[in-house]
Design a protein around this motif. Sequence first.
Motif, mmCIF file in Angstrom:
data_model
loop_
_atom_site.group_PDB
_atom_site.id
_atom_site.type_symbol
_atom_site.label_atom_id
_atom_site.label_comp_id
_atom_site.label_asym_id
_atom_site.label_seq_id
_atom_site.Cartn_x
_atom_site.Cartn_y
_atom_site.Cartn_z
ATOM 1 N N CYS A 111 0.814 -1.227 0.000
ATOM 2 C CA CYS A 111 0.000 0.000 0.000
ATOM 3 C C CYS A 111 0.842 1.268 0.000
ATOM 4 O O CYS A 111 0.342 2.346 -0.337
ATOM 5 N N PHE A 211 -4.488 -11.103 7.648
ATOM 6 C CA PHE A 211 -4.048 -9.957 8.429
ATOM 7 C C PHE A 211 -4.637 -9.966 9.834
ATOM 8 O O PHE A 211 -5.602 -10.664 10.107
ATOM 9 N N ILE A 216 -2.791 -3.916 12.817
ATOM 10 C CA ILE A 216 -2.368 -3.070 11.696
ATOM 11 C C ILE A 216 -2.937 -1.664 11.860
ATOM 12 O O ILE A 216 -2.264 -0.667 11.604
ATOM 13 N N HIS A 248 -3.356 7.381 2.758
ATOM 14 C CA HIS A 248 -3.735 6.057 2.253
ATOM 15 C C HIS A 248 -5.166 5.757 2.692
ATOM 16 O O HIS A 248 -5.570 6.090 3.805
ATOM 17 N N ASN A 251 -9.000 2.617 5.815
ATOM 18 C CA ASN A 251 -10.127 2.588 6.744
ATOM 19 C C ASN A 251 -10.400 4.040 7.139
ATOM 20 O O ASN A 251 -9.471 4.761 7.532
ATOM 21 N N GLY A 309 1.562 -0.060 4.703
ATOM 22 C CA GLY A 309 1.139 -1.307 4.076
ATOM 23 C C GLY A 309 1.969 -2.505 4.485
ATOM 24 O O GLY A 309 2.799 -2.417 5.402
HETATM 25 C C1 LIG Z 1 -10.380 -5.010 9.665
HETATM 26 C C2 LIG Z 1 -11.018 -3.910 10.497
HETATM 27 C C3 LIG Z 1 -12.021 -3.153 9.640
HETATM 28 C C4 LIG Z 1 -11.776 -4.580 11.646
HETATM 29 O O1 LIG Z 1 -12.369 -3.586 12.461
HETATM 30 P P1 LIG Z 1 -12.354 -3.797 14.052
HETATM 31 O O2 LIG Z 1 -13.169 -2.715 14.640
HETATM 32 O O3 LIG Z 1 -10.910 -3.876 14.450
HETATM 33 O O4 LIG Z 1 -13.136 -5.153 14.213
HETATM 34 P P2 LIG Z 1 -12.652 -6.528 14.897
HETATM 35 O O5 LIG Z 1 -11.550 -7.148 14.108
HETATM 36 O O6 LIG Z 1 -12.413 -6.230 16.328
HETATM 37 O O7 LIG Z 1 -13.940 -7.439 14.721
HETATM 38 C C5 LIG Z 1 -15.114 -7.128 15.432
HETATM 39 C C6 LIG Z 1 -16.196 -8.169 15.156
HETATM 40 O O8 LIG Z 1 -16.680 -8.037 13.798
HETATM 41 C C7 LIG Z 1 -16.679 -9.309 13.151
HETATM 42 N N1 LIG Z 1 -16.439 -9.106 11.724
HETATM 43 C C8 LIG Z 1 -15.245 -9.076 11.071
HETATM 44 N N2 LIG Z 1 -15.456 -8.843 9.773
HETATM 45 C C9 LIG Z 1 -16.783 -8.701 9.596
HETATM 46 C C10 LIG Z 1 -17.607 -8.439 8.485
HETATM 47 N N3 LIG Z 1 -17.119 -8.243 7.250
HETATM 48 N N4 LIG Z 1 -18.938 -8.361 8.666
HETATM 49 C C11 LIG Z 1 -19.490 -8.531 9.882
HETATM 50 N N5 LIG Z 1 -18.759 -8.783 10.985
HETATM 51 C C12 LIG Z 1 -17.424 -8.865 10.840
HETATM 52 C C13 LIG Z 1 -15.591 -10.098 13.840
HETATM 53 O O9 LIG Z 1 -15.831 -11.482 13.689
HETATM 54 C C14 LIG Z 1 -15.732 -9.633 15.278
HETATM 55 O O10 LIG Z 1 -16.807 -10.337 15.842
HETATM 56 P P3 LIG Z 1 -16.807 -10.731 17.433
HETATM 57 O O11 LIG Z 1 -16.734 -9.425 18.167
HETATM 58 O O12 LIG Z 1 -18.108 -11.434 17.593
HETATM 59 O O13 LIG Z 1 -15.612 -11.582 17.610
HETATM 60 C C15 LIG Z 1 -9.953 -2.925 11.057
HETATM 61 O O14 LIG Z 1 -9.212 -3.545 12.066
HETATM 62 C C16 LIG Z 1 -8.998 -2.438 9.992
HETATM 63 O O15 LIG Z 1 -9.374 -1.714 9.096
HETATM 64 N N6 LIG Z 1 -7.696 -2.808 10.081
HETATM 65 C C17 LIG Z 1 -6.676 -2.459 9.126
HETATM 66 C C18 LIG Z 1 -7.004 -2.955 7.741
HETATM 67 C C19 LIG Z 1 -5.812 -3.382 6.945
HETATM 68 O O16 LIG Z 1 -4.980 -4.117 7.369
HETATM 69 N N7 LIG Z 1 -5.726 -2.930 5.710
HETATM 70 C C20 LIG Z 1 -4.674 -3.325 4.810
HETATM 71 C C21 LIG Z 1 -3.375 -2.719 5.092
HETATM 72 S S1 LIG Z 1 -3.266 -1.010 4.905
#
Ligand SMILES: CC(C)(COP(=O)(O)OP(=O)(O)OC[C@H]1O[C@@H](n2cnc3c(N)ncnc32)[C@H](O)[C@@H]1OP(=O)(O)O)[C@@H](O)C(=O)NCCC(=O)NCCS
Length: 356
Positions: A111, A211, A216, A248, A251, A309
């Motif tokens: 990224c 991931f 991250i 970038h 999110n 990234g």
């Molecule tokens: C991935 C991301 C959106 C998750 O958001 P978060 O607030 O951290 O959410 P969590 O991982 O704590 O998951 C929360 C809950 O949602 C659930 N969940 C995950 N993906 C889901 C989806 N697509 N739809 C519905 N529920 C989902 C999980 O199972 C978890 O459920 P639980 O609480 O019952 O265990 C966020 O961490 C993020 O954007 N991270 C960086 C992304 C990244 O790496 N990008 C690429 C590199 S730049």
Amino acid sequence: MHYAEITGWGKCIPPARITNDDIATVVDTSDEWISSRTGIKARHISHVSTAELATVAAQRALDCAGVDAEQLDLVLVATCTPSTMVANTASEVQQRLGAKGAATCDSNAACSGFLYALQMATAQIQAGMIKTAVVVAAERMLWYVNWALRDSAVLFGDGAGAVVLQASEQPLGLLASKSGCDSSDRSILHISNFGTNVNKYQTIGGSDLNFVGPEIFKRAVKGMSVACDDVLSQAQLSLDDIDVLVPHQANLRIIQSIQQRLKVDDDKVMVNIDEYGNTSAATIAIALCEAVERGMVKPGANIMSAAFGAGLTWAASYIKWGERVTPVRDSQAALPECSQTGLELIAEAVTACQQG
Ligand SMILES: CC(C)(COP(=O)(O)OP(=O)(O)OC[C@H]1O[C@@H](n2cnc3c(N)ncnc32)[C@H](O)[C@@H]1OP(=O)(O)O)[C@@H](O)C(=O)NCCC(=O)NCCS
């Protein structure tokens, strides 16, 4: 001292679109979850190769600059989704553009790839090695998606963006930058089953994006903020001097956290994650292009950009814009028509992923 002014900008967004409601028909998720956790409402999926996306973005940037492909000394393609590994994707872009005199190279910093590539091409111009370059970031991230893994499947999209750099005696273009990599955490964001680590004589499953999202998230906010501070001090600027922040697009909550740490007003922050999702290296190239198209970039603007990234790579750049914010000529470059919907384009992959 030579500088590398950005004189052209272009993007290529494939027409097929997948909304959150579309995704919810094939993955256990909802528009409410995706929108509130990420800010993403839709993403686009490509019906053509990475090289074709890259070529259209590059041609549009060339037309915007009023530069002919024969003038190019370098075609640099930032991608982690190359059309082909050997020959490189940039050589196909060179061929499609008709840029016969240009050297070609692919680079991969995931990224952060566009900012890394911008730094490399700028350095060649500043060193007097070349005069004119096109830096393209092009990705087909949906190629990697495993539709059985809902946490990563909802985040990514396809697209391309490009800039033309031309040697100038004016202090314009990329004027300060900082990049780095926290390799001790490289395992928390990776593609499995890909590359020569794989035993090619065994059946290998799909190549999935793996991931640890929350980890991250934290590293992205800290890494990009620290990199921006470093670049501001190099350039001897304060945050008040920055007219536009192009972060970038991984999110919306990451973008808002950086914005709060840097104390930048909403109207200075370029956001388009709602429409495209995370297009990896292409996010900043597309966002920079749209910031100009939306009128956020005024003549002489000070632009700060930051990326994060896999690697875990990170980078920040300070760009001084020139006087021109409109294209020199209109571009006729276009993708071939797409007869399928976004859901039709992913149908085969969804079935394969669900069958395990
Ligand atoms: C991935 C991301 C959106 C998750 O958001 P978060 O607030 O951290 O959410 P969590 O991982 O704590 O998951 C929360 C809950 O949602 C659930 N969940 C995950 N993906 C889901 C989806 N697509 N739809 C519905 N529920 C989902 C999980 O199972 C978890 O459920 P639980 O609480 O019952 O265990 C966020 O961490 C993020 O954007 N991270 C960086 C992304 C990244 O790496 N990008 C690429 C590199 S730049």
